[in-house]
Write a protein that holds these residues in place. Structure first.
Motif, PDB file in Angstrom:
ATOM      1  N   ASP B 185       0.816  -1.204   0.000  1.00 30.30           N
ATOM      2  CA  ASP B 185       0.000   0.000   0.000  1.00 30.30           C
ATOM      3  C   ASP B 185       0.857   1.265   0.000  1.00 30.30           C
ATOM      4  O   ASP B 185       0.697   2.139   0.825  1.00 30.30           O
ATOM      5  CB  ASP B 185      -0.894   0.017   1.249  1.00 30.30           C
ATOM      6  N   ASN B 186       1.785   1.336  -0.915  1.00 21.89           N
ATOM      7  CA  ASN B 186       2.600   2.548  -0.936  1.00 21.89           C
ATOM      8  C   ASN B 186       1.920   3.623  -1.778  1.00 21.89           C
ATOM      9  O   ASN B 186       2.558   4.446  -2.397  1.00 21.89           O
ATOM     10  CB  ASN B 186       4.021   2.260  -1.405  1.00 21.89           C
ATOM     11  N   LEU B 187       0.610   3.563  -1.771  1.00 26.58           N
ATOM     12  CA  LEU B 187      -0.210   4.569  -2.426  1.00 26.58           C
ATOM     13  C   LEU B 187       0.223   4.883  -3.843  1.00 26.58           C
ATOM     14  O   LEU B 187       0.847   5.888  -4.125  1.00 26.58           O
ATOM     15  CB  LEU B 187      -0.265   5.840  -1.566  1.00 26.58           C
ATOM     16  N   LEU B 188      -0.110   3.964  -4.708  1.00 26.75           N
ATOM     17  CA  LEU B 188       0.225   4.114  -6.119  1.00 26.75           C
ATOM     18  C   LEU B 188      -0.371   5.394  -6.699  1.00 26.75           C
ATOM     19  O   LEU B 188       0.255   6.096  -7.446  1.00 26.75           O
ATOM     20  CB  LEU B 188      -0.302   2.900  -6.885  1.00 26.75           C
ATOM     21  N   ALA B 189      -1.597   5.645  -6.313  1.00 24.48           N
ATOM     22  CA  ALA B 189      -2.229   6.882  -6.747  1.00 24.48           C
ATOM     23  C   ALA B 189      -2.918   7.462  -5.544  1.00 24.48           C
ATOM     24  O   ALA B 189      -3.615   6.774  -4.821  1.00 24.48           O
ATOM     25  CB  ALA B 189      -3.252   6.609  -7.837  1.00 24.48           C
ATOM     26  N   GLU B 190      -2.697   8.719  -5.288  1.00 20.29           N
ATOM     27  CA  GLU B 190      -3.235   9.299  -4.084  1.00 20.29           C
ATOM     28  C   GLU B 190      -3.943  10.601  -4.410  1.00 20.29           C
ATOM     29  O   GLU B 190      -3.412  11.454  -5.111  1.00 20.29           O
ATOM     30  CB  GLU B 190      -2.089   9.571  -3.109  1.00 20.29           C
ATOM     31  N   VAL B 191      -5.152  10.707  -3.896  1.00 19.77           N
ATOM     32  CA  VAL B 191      -5.868  11.965  -4.070  1.00 19.77           C
ATOM     33  C   VAL B 191      -5.284  12.958  -3.077  1.00 19.77           C
ATOM     34  O   VAL B 191      -5.292  12.731  -1.877  1.00 19.77           O
ATOM     35  CB  VAL B 191      -7.377  11.790  -3.830  1.00 19.77           C
ATOM     36  N   ARG B 192      -4.724  14.025  -3.579  1.00 22.56           N
ATOM     37  CA  ARG B 192      -4.085  15.018  -2.725  1.00 22.56           C
ATOM     38  C   ARG B 192      -5.077  16.055  -2.233  1.00 22.56           C
ATOM     39  O   ARG B 192      -4.966  16.578  -1.147  1.00 22.56           O
ATOM     40  CB  ARG B 192      -2.979  15.735  -3.509  1.00 22.56           C
ATOM     41  N   ARG B 193      -5.990  16.383  -3.080  1.00 28.15           N
ATOM     42  CA  ARG B 193      -6.865  17.493  -2.733  1.00 28.15           C
ATOM     43  C   ARG B 193      -8.139  17.400  -3.562  1.00 28.15           C
ATOM     44  O   ARG B 193      -8.123  16.946  -4.701  1.00 28.15           O
ATOM     45  CB  ARG B 193      -6.174  18.814  -3.084  1.00 28.15           C
ATOM     46  N   ILE B 194      -9.217  17.840  -2.971  1.00 27.60           N
ATOM     47  CA  ILE B 194     -10.467  17.941  -3.717  1.00 27.60           C
ATOM     48  C   ILE B 194     -10.865  19.408  -3.723  1.00 27.60           C
ATOM     49  O   ILE B 194     -10.898  20.054  -2.677  1.00 27.60           O
ATOM     50  CB  ILE B 194     -11.569  17.086  -3.066  1.00 27.60           C
ATOM     51  N   VAL B 195     -11.067  19.950  -4.893  1.00 26.54           N
ATOM     52  CA  VAL B 195     -11.460  21.349  -4.999  1.00 26.54           C
ATOM     53  C   VAL B 195     -12.915  21.384  -5.440  1.00 26.54           C
ATOM     54  O   VAL B 195     -13.237  20.936  -6.539  1.00 26.54           O
ATOM     55  CB  VAL B 195     -10.581  22.095  -6.034  1.00 26.54           C
ATOM     56  N   LEU B 196     -13.772  21.859  -4.562  1.00 27.58           N
ATOM     57  CA  LEU B 196     -15.189  21.886  -4.917  1.00 27.58           C
ATOM     58  C   LEU B 196     -15.573  23.278  -5.409  1.00 27.58           C
ATOM     59  O   LEU B 196     -15.106  24.285  -4.890  1.00 27.58           O
ATOM     60  CB  LEU B 196     -16.053  21.509  -3.712  1.00 27.58           C
ATOM     61  N   ARG B 197     -16.423  23.294  -6.420  1.00 27.08           N
ATOM     62  CA  ARG B 197     -16.936  24.585  -6.887  1.00 27.08           C
ATOM     63  C   ARG B 197     -17.916  25.100  -5.848  1.00 27.08           C
ATOM     64  O   ARG B 197     -18.626  24.330  -5.223  1.00 27.08           O
ATOM     65  CB  ARG B 197     -17.637  24.411  -8.229  1.00 27.08           C
ATOM     66  N   GLN B 198     -17.967  26.405  -5.704  1.00 25.42           N
ATOM     67  CA  GLN B 198     -18.829  26.996  -4.694  1.00 25.42           C
ATOM     68  C   GLN B 198     -20.276  27.047  -5.149  1.00 25.42           C
ATOM     69  O   GLN B 198     -20.559  27.383  -6.298  1.00 25.42           O
ATOM     70  CB  GLN B 198     -18.335  28.422  -4.371  1.00 25.42           C
ATOM     71  N   ASN B 199     -21.165  26.757  -4.231  1.00 28.43           N
ATOM     72  CA  ASN B 199     -22.601  26.982  -4.440  1.00 28.43           C
ATOM     73  C   ASN B 199     -23.127  26.496  -5.772  1.00 28.43           C
ATOM     74  O   ASN B 199     -23.958  27.148  -6.378  1.00 28.43           O
ATOM     75  CB  ASN B 199     -22.936  28.479  -4.352  1.00 28.43           C
TER      76      ASN B 199
END
Lengths: 251, 328
Positions: B185-199
């Motif tokens: 589990d050396n995190l082959l692909a890792e979600v670093r951040r989620i950017v949500l659009r406002q409203n």
């Protein structure tokens, strides 16, 4: 860096698409490169232009008539093109198996650094092949990528999620499925087209051992006509909708 | 005993509406079939909500309540689902159609040798799901798909209106489940951040969509659609032309190279109705078309229509709607 791009052909949306006896009537259609595959190819070629010693090879599992599409891919910047002959796959799983076996044979068992695919093909629209290919090759896959940056051994990717964007970091090898917005595919030039005509197209035959997971049947043209009721004016439309739609505010 | 498993998706610690909807629909299917058991799998923590209160009917939810599973991670999610499917002898696995399921489900299909199906469900005589039915060729045709293996995976498109039922009936038991922490589990692909659009209400989850096309003329033209959408509590969508012109973001595109939507009410304003666009609204409920060309193909799939310039019709429609709402 070895970069593979998987291409497929789909009916041109401008051609007459008809169905006869539960199958697509191929006599009247013009086949073109799947629109999403254009983004995949463009991204591969852009990467190649930035990384010395990279080689972009395009693959398609298709009849010989797909040579035209492969020549177009060469004109768009691919270095090599491989036409893979195999029995017509009946589901995405078999398609992914065939692609995997073609990639393994071409690269002599060494997994290419990056495999690009279009997010979905516009014919059967299952959007399953890229992730299936990743699973079969035992490497990570990211679907629907809209932004890609390479820094050292890392890829920084973005993909659209509901209401936002996911930023992903990964090591290659990986399968990347390209979504619209990833880039602006270039156009072919006359010179590139002429040069592409001289390049060879590799032929490869694969046969895979596997049974389909899903069976498609009952293909038929969709009759979707409704009888439109024209409103007398805007007020009339509001009244009609308030009677017909339960979500309409005020109810 | 037939066992169903519903994958419950949380985003940023909130259980997704589309997953709750999927769970409730699977409960309905189980009730109509000869006694299937409904189980769920939730990956990652859910904050400030009691999971059992959100879900209808009886069932067990296996909860992998681990902080590291908060962001979607393909490899650990894959391992979590495959081990539970095997351990519990699941015969059908259900996802709400989402960016996550589109990434994860094909992988699971390969690893579980399971038949992956999407679209409207088909049922066998016992009332069990047994295939699907969906548009192909950009909505010009339809086809049926039938499973060829013992395990099936279904991705459920949003139901019209996404009705969330009250959960007064039944008891949902939440059971913690652990996942082996693999050394690989050396995190082959890792979600670093989620950017949500406002409203912004996502078009994939909206009950009402107000969409505009070429006829809107410019990005400024969409202000009218924003206003109408706000009045109706809906979301704004766009045709491919409007997106390619840069009037609207790609996230709002409906159709072949955009999203497939299933709102209860769909307004097509200045949209001609190319097959590629219609492909994205095949499951829409009521379609309202506003177009200056009476021969536009959008009228052939519309329930209600007004022939006229959107720039003249929309302000009057907004006025008429405001007046109607005032009287209520």
């Amino acid at each position: 860096m070895n970069i593979a791009v998987c291409l497929c052909q789909v009916p041109d949306s401008a051609s007459v698409i008809g169905f006869a006896d539960g199958a697509l009537d191929r006599s009247r259609i013009n086949e073109v490169m799947n629109p999403y595959d254009e983004y995949a190819l463009e991204e591969a070629v852009c990467l190649k232009e930035h990384i010395a010693g990279s080689l972009v090879t395009v693959f398609t599992v298709a009849p010989l008539s797909a040579k035209d599409m492969l020549r177009k891919a060469l004109a768009l910047g691919a270095d090599r093109a491989v036409l893979v002959s195999a029995t017509e796959p009946s589901d995405p799983y078999l398609r992914a198996l065939q692609l995997k076996s073609a990639l393994m044979e071409f690269y002599e068992g060494i997994i290419p650094d990056l495999v690009f695919c279009g997010k979905s093909s516009t014919d059967f629209q299952s959007a399953q092949v890229p992730s299936m290919l990743g699973a079969l090759m035992g490497i990570v896959s990211v679907s629907g990528v809209t932004s890609l940056n390479l820094s050292g051994e890392y890829l920084h990717l973005e993909r659209e999620i509901e209401g936002g964007v996911e930023q992903i970091e990964l090591h290659y090898p990986a399968v990347i499925s390209a979504e619209k917005g990833l880039n602006q595919p270039r156009k072919t030039t006359v010179k590139a087209v002429m040069e592409a005509r001289k390049k060879p197209i590799d032929l490869l035959t694969v046969s895979v051992d596997g049974a389909p997971l899903v069976l498609m049947s009952d293909l038929k043209a969709l009759e979707r006509k409704k009888v439109c009721r024209f409103a007398e004016d805007e007020k009339d439309l509001v009244l009609l909708l308030s009677n017909e739609c339960s979500l309409f505010p005020g109810d | 005993m037939t066992k169903f498993l519903v994958f419950l998706e949380q985003r940023e610690g909130v259980l997704k509406k589309s997953s709750i909807d999927a769970w409730n629909r699977v409960q309905e299917i189980a009730a109509l079939s000869a006694g299937a058991i409904v189980t769920g799998l939730l990956a990652g923590p859910v904050d400030r909500q009691r999971i059992g209160d959100l879900l209808a009917g009886d069932g067990v939810v296996y909860h992998a309540n681990e902080e590291r599973l908060r962001p979607y991670q393909q490899e650990s999610y894959t391992r979590l689902v495959t081990s539970l499917v095997k351990q519990e002898s699941i015969s059908a696995l259900f996802f709400a159609d989402s960016s996550l399921s589109r990434d994860l489900a094909p992988r699971l299909s390969v690893l579980l040798k399971a038949s992956l199906l999407s679209g409207d469900l088909l049922f066998n005589r016992q009332g069990y799901p047994d295939g699907s039915f969906r548009p192909v060729y950009s909505g010009l045709a339809t086809a049926s798909f039938s499973p060829q293996r013992n395990i099936s995976i279904y991705t459920l498109s949003p139901s019209r209106g996404m009705v969330i039922r009250s959960s007064a009936d039944g008891t949902v038991q939440v059971m913690p489940t652990a996942q082996y922490h693999h050394s690989s589990d050396n995190l082959l692909a890792e979600v670093r951040r989620i950017v949500l659009r406002q409203n912004s209400l996502d078009i994939a989850e909206a009950g009402i969509i107000v969409a505009g096309g070429r006829g809107m003329g410019s990005s400024a033209g969409f202000a009218l659609l924003e206003e109408l959408a706000a009045l109706l509590g809906g979301a704004v969508g766009a045709s491919r032309f409007a997106v390619d012109e840069g009037w609207r973001p790609h996230a709002e595109q409906i159709g072949q190279t955009g999203k497939t939507v299933a709102p209860q009410l769909y307004f097509a304003c200045g949209v001609s109705g190319a097959p590629q666009h219609l492909a994205g609204i095949a499951s829409a409920g009521i379609v309202v078309a506003i177009n200056s060309d009476p021969d536009a193909s959008i009228f052939q799939v519309a329930d209600f229509g007004i022939v006229g310039d959107v720039h003249l019709v929309l302000p009057k429609l907004i006025e008429a709607l405001k007046e109607f709402l005032k009287k209520k």
